[in-house]
Design a protein around this motif. Sequence first.
Motif, PDB file in Angstrom:
ATOM      1  N   GLY A 157       0.791  -1.226   0.000  1.00 54.50           N
ATOM      2  CA  GLY A 157       0.000   0.000   0.000  1.00 54.50           C
ATOM      3  C   GLY A 157       0.819   1.269   0.000  1.00 54.50           C
ATOM      4  O   GLY A 157       0.382   2.302   0.527  1.00 54.50           O
ATOM      5  N   VAL A 158       2.012   1.226  -0.601  1.00 55.72           N
ATOM      6  CA  VAL A 158       2.867   2.416  -0.636  1.00 55.72           C
ATOM      7  C   VAL A 158       2.310   3.410  -1.652  1.00 55.72           C
ATOM      8  O   VAL A 158       2.029   3.052  -2.800  1.00 55.72           O
ATOM      9  N   LYS A 159       2.169   4.651  -1.223  1.00 54.28           N
ATOM     10  CA  LYS A 159       1.642   5.695  -2.098  1.00 54.28           C
ATOM     11  C   LYS A 159       2.701   6.780  -2.314  1.00 54.28           C
ATOM     12  O   LYS A 159       3.754   6.770  -1.711  1.00 54.28           O
ATOM     13  N   ASN A 160       2.369   7.735  -3.186  1.00 54.32           N
ATOM     14  CA  ASN A 160       3.273   8.857  -3.479  1.00 54.32           C
ATOM     15  C   ASN A 160       4.659   8.372  -3.890  1.00 54.32           C
ATOM     16  O   ASN A 160       5.685   8.836  -3.395  1.00 54.32           O
ATOM     17  N   LEU A 161       4.667   7.398  -4.816  1.00 55.62           N
ATOM     18  CA  LEU A 161       5.907   6.794  -5.277  1.00 55.62           C
ATOM     19  C   LEU A 161       5.959   6.921  -6.794  1.00 55.62           C
ATOM     20  O   LEU A 161       4.971   6.663  -7.479  1.00 55.62           O
ATOM     21  N   SER A 162       7.112   7.330  -7.327  1.00 57.93           N
ATOM     22  CA  SER A 162       7.252   7.465  -8.778  1.00 57.93           C
ATOM     23  C   SER A 162       8.419   6.612  -9.264  1.00 57.93           C
ATOM     24  O   SER A 162       9.420   6.448  -8.564  1.00 57.93           O
ATOM     25  N   LEU A 163       8.281   6.072 -10.472  1.00 58.01           N
ATOM     26  CA  LEU A 163       9.324   5.270 -11.106  1.00 58.01           C
ATOM     27  C   LEU A 163      10.066   6.145 -12.115  1.00 58.01           C
ATOM     28  O   LEU A 163       9.449   6.744 -12.997  1.00 58.01           O
ATOM     29  N   PHE A 271      12.813   3.917  -7.707  1.00 54.13           N
ATOM     30  CA  PHE A 271      11.499   4.260  -7.181  1.00 54.13           C
ATOM     31  C   PHE A 271      11.729   5.323  -6.109  1.00 54.13           C
ATOM     32  O   PHE A 271      12.457   5.088  -5.143  1.00 54.13           O
ATOM     33  N   VAL A 272      11.112   6.479  -6.299  1.00 52.89           N
ATOM     34  CA  VAL A 272      11.375   7.630  -5.434  1.00 52.89           C
ATOM     35  C   VAL A 272      10.103   8.021  -4.695  1.00 52.89           C
ATOM     36  O   VAL A 272       9.029   8.147  -5.299  1.00 52.89           O
ATOM     37  N   SER A 273      10.242   8.230  -3.377  1.00 58.84           N
ATOM     38  CA  SER A 273       9.117   8.653  -2.547  1.00 58.84           C
ATOM     39  C   SER A 273       9.188  10.153  -2.308  1.00 58.84           C
ATOM     40  O   SER A 273      10.273  10.707  -2.122  1.00 58.84           O
ATOM     41  N   THR A 274       8.044  10.774  -2.294  1.00 59.13           N
ATOM     42  CA  THR A 274       7.996  12.217  -2.014  1.00 59.13           C
ATOM     43  C   THR A 274       7.705  12.499  -0.544  1.00 59.13           C
ATOM     44  O   THR A 274       7.612  13.652  -0.151  1.00 59.13           O
ATOM     45  N   ARG A 311      14.307   2.825   4.813  1.00 62.26           N
ATOM     46  CA  ARG A 311      13.575   3.869   4.090  1.00 62.26           C
ATOM     47  C   ARG A 311      12.145   3.432   3.803  1.00 62.26           C
ATOM     48  O   ARG A 311      11.204   4.227   3.885  1.00 62.26           O
ATOM     49  N   LEU A 312      11.981   2.160   3.466  1.00 67.74           N
ATOM     50  CA  LEU A 312      10.628   1.656   3.233  1.00 67.74           C
ATOM     51  C   LEU A 312       9.787   1.755   4.492  1.00 67.74           C
ATOM     52  O   LEU A 312       8.610   2.134   4.439  1.00 67.74           O
ATOM     53  N   MET A 313      10.385   1.431   5.642  1.00 67.67           N
ATOM     54  CA  MET A 313       9.626   1.514   6.893  1.00 67.67           C
ATOM     55  C   MET A 313       9.225   2.954   7.201  1.00 67.67           C
ATOM     56  O   MET A 313       8.172   3.204   7.793  1.00 67.67           O
ATOM     57  N   LEU A 314      10.065   3.929   6.807  1.00 69.54           N
ATOM     58  CA  LEU A 314       9.698   5.343   6.970  1.00 69.54           C
ATOM     59  C   LEU A 314       8.465   5.666   6.137  1.00 69.54           C
ATOM     60  O   LEU A 314       7.544   6.356   6.588  1.00 69.54           O
ATOM     61  N   VAL A 315       8.446   5.158   4.903  1.00 71.21           N
ATOM     62  CA  VAL A 315       7.298   5.385   4.031  1.00 71.21           C
ATOM     63  C   VAL A 315       6.053   4.728   4.615  1.00 71.21           C
ATOM     64  O   VAL A 315       4.962   5.309   4.627  1.00 71.21           O
ATOM     65  N   PRO A 319       0.237   7.264   8.207  1.00 73.82           N
ATOM     66  CA  PRO A 319      -1.009   6.715   8.783  1.00 73.82           C
ATOM     67  C   PRO A 319      -1.935   6.045   7.779  1.00 73.82           C
ATOM     68  O   PRO A 319      -2.784   5.244   8.161  1.00 73.82           O
ATOM     69  N   ASP A 320      -1.790   6.345   6.470  1.00 74.17           N
ATOM     70  CA  ASP A 320      -2.695   5.745   5.485  1.00 74.17           C
ATOM     71  C   ASP A 320      -2.092   4.533   4.794  1.00 74.17           C
ATOM     72  O   ASP A 320      -2.641   4.027   3.813  1.00 74.17           O
ATOM     73  N   SER A 321      -0.950   4.039   5.288  1.00 71.83           N
ATOM     74  CA  SER A 321      -0.326   2.875   4.663  1.00 71.83           C
ATOM     75  C   SER A 321      -1.008   1.589   5.133  1.00 71.83           C
ATOM     76  O   SER A 321      -1.697   1.563   6.152  1.00 71.83           O
ATOM     77  N   ALA A 322      -0.778   0.511   4.370  1.00 76.43           N
ATOM     78  CA  ALA A 322      -1.376  -0.781   4.728  1.00 76.43           C
ATOM     79  C   ALA A 322      -0.842  -1.286   6.059  1.00 76.43           C
ATOM     80  O   ALA A 322      -1.540  -1.975   6.804  1.00 76.43           O
ATOM     81  N   LEU A 323       0.406  -0.935   6.372  1.00 77.13           N
ATOM     82  CA  LEU A 323       1.016  -1.433   7.597  1.00 77.13           C
ATOM     83  C   LEU A 323       0.397  -0.811   8.840  1.00 77.13           C
ATOM     84  O   LEU A 323       0.434  -1.397   9.922  1.00 77.13           O
TER      85      LEU A 323
END
Length: 433
Positions: A157-163, A271-274, A311-315, A319-323
């Motif tokens: 459920g990672v959001k705000n991610l661009s390839l 893959f870059v997170s904002t 870094r993934l755990m930071l993403v 609060p809106d992530s699947a985790l």
Amino acid sequence: MGLLTKGPRGTQDVLPKESYQWQVVEDAMRRICSAYGFKEIRTPVFEHTELFQRSVGETTDVVQKEMYTFQDKGGRSITLRPEGTAGAVRAMVEHGLYNDALPIKAYYFTSCYRYEKPQAGRLREFHQFGVEVFGAGAPSADAEVICLAKSVFDVLGVKNLSLEINSIGCPKCRAEYHKALKEYFQGYQDQLCETCLGRLNRNPMRILDCKSPVCSKIAEGAPVMLDYLCGECREHFEGVKTCLDTMGIAYTVNPTIVRGLDYYTKTVFEFVSTGIGAQGTVCGGGRYDGLVEEIGGPSMPSLGFGLGLERLMLVLAQPDSALAAVTPPTCDLYVASLGDKAKAQAFRLAELVRTTSLNAECDLVGRSLKAQMKYADKLGAKFSLVLGDSELEEQKAKVKNMATGEQKEISLGESFVDEFTQIYFDAQSSLSL
């Protein structure tokens, strides 16, 4: 007496109350890898230093500034692994895996070590999930590896991610590009940092990856690799884009991506997170078609990626992530006891329940009955059972549903496990209705 010492700077502890989140993430990655036909590989935490010098590249920041290198007691130069690919390739070559049916698909979870300034998402000891594919040269292999990474992000459920993707060509077309870069940067020799001055003649492409604000600004006007691609590399890159378009995977071509390691060829991607600040690259990878041969194996097209778990755990902390909706496992049955005989039987019943893979607890510290029940509440126990002299004499007890207060009688004999699991799963079924 005070604390003897704290953890070394740039490291972090994953505590029991947090580790279940890591396990959820890792389990999802294992399932996805299995679906794609990848099998796990495990390599040593340290290797001979020359492995990283040859593979990662002597002009990279990793080799020049960041590796943890030391002499062992035999006088050998040893380095803690700064990344996962080199060790995986060394293992593949050393054990002759290239003789197996190709392609070889491997994944790993590994700790890595780099001496750099600690900050959010960048530690001196960090952890990677990585995949490697050996013996696949088609553009579809690049697309499959990218698709696997995207599948991980989608499932979690990672959001705000661009390839972002790019091609950095092969040694043939890169030679012409290096000439153009060298000519360009020679006009700024008086402004380049000392490290980049050393790179100018040996590997000018590394200047594009410099973190110095001055060098980064100069690099903005540098020639672009895409303009120097040979016909084969251009055709390969177009093939990768076609595969991604076919699968409906959105991407941006970013001609400034070069990656921080020298072994890359042709396709590179990130893959870059904002949502996590400056250190936004969560996953990065690409092709390294010459690396297997460089390490001593046959000529073999290969590719992969590394995904930083911190870094993934930071993403995923958003609060809106699947985790965020995942809760830690709790106690399924707490067996309280009153008296020595009851305590021994409580231990026996807890062990029986554990054989079904359910979680069972009993008193291990000599608490009073009242204190045991408070402890059961703190554990979040779904059911509780109290054993005393009368229960032992009658070989019957009452199991209490801690959420509803409902109690059911249960035998303490041979049918105990069957009766409890029936009560447990009946209650779980009613919750799902």
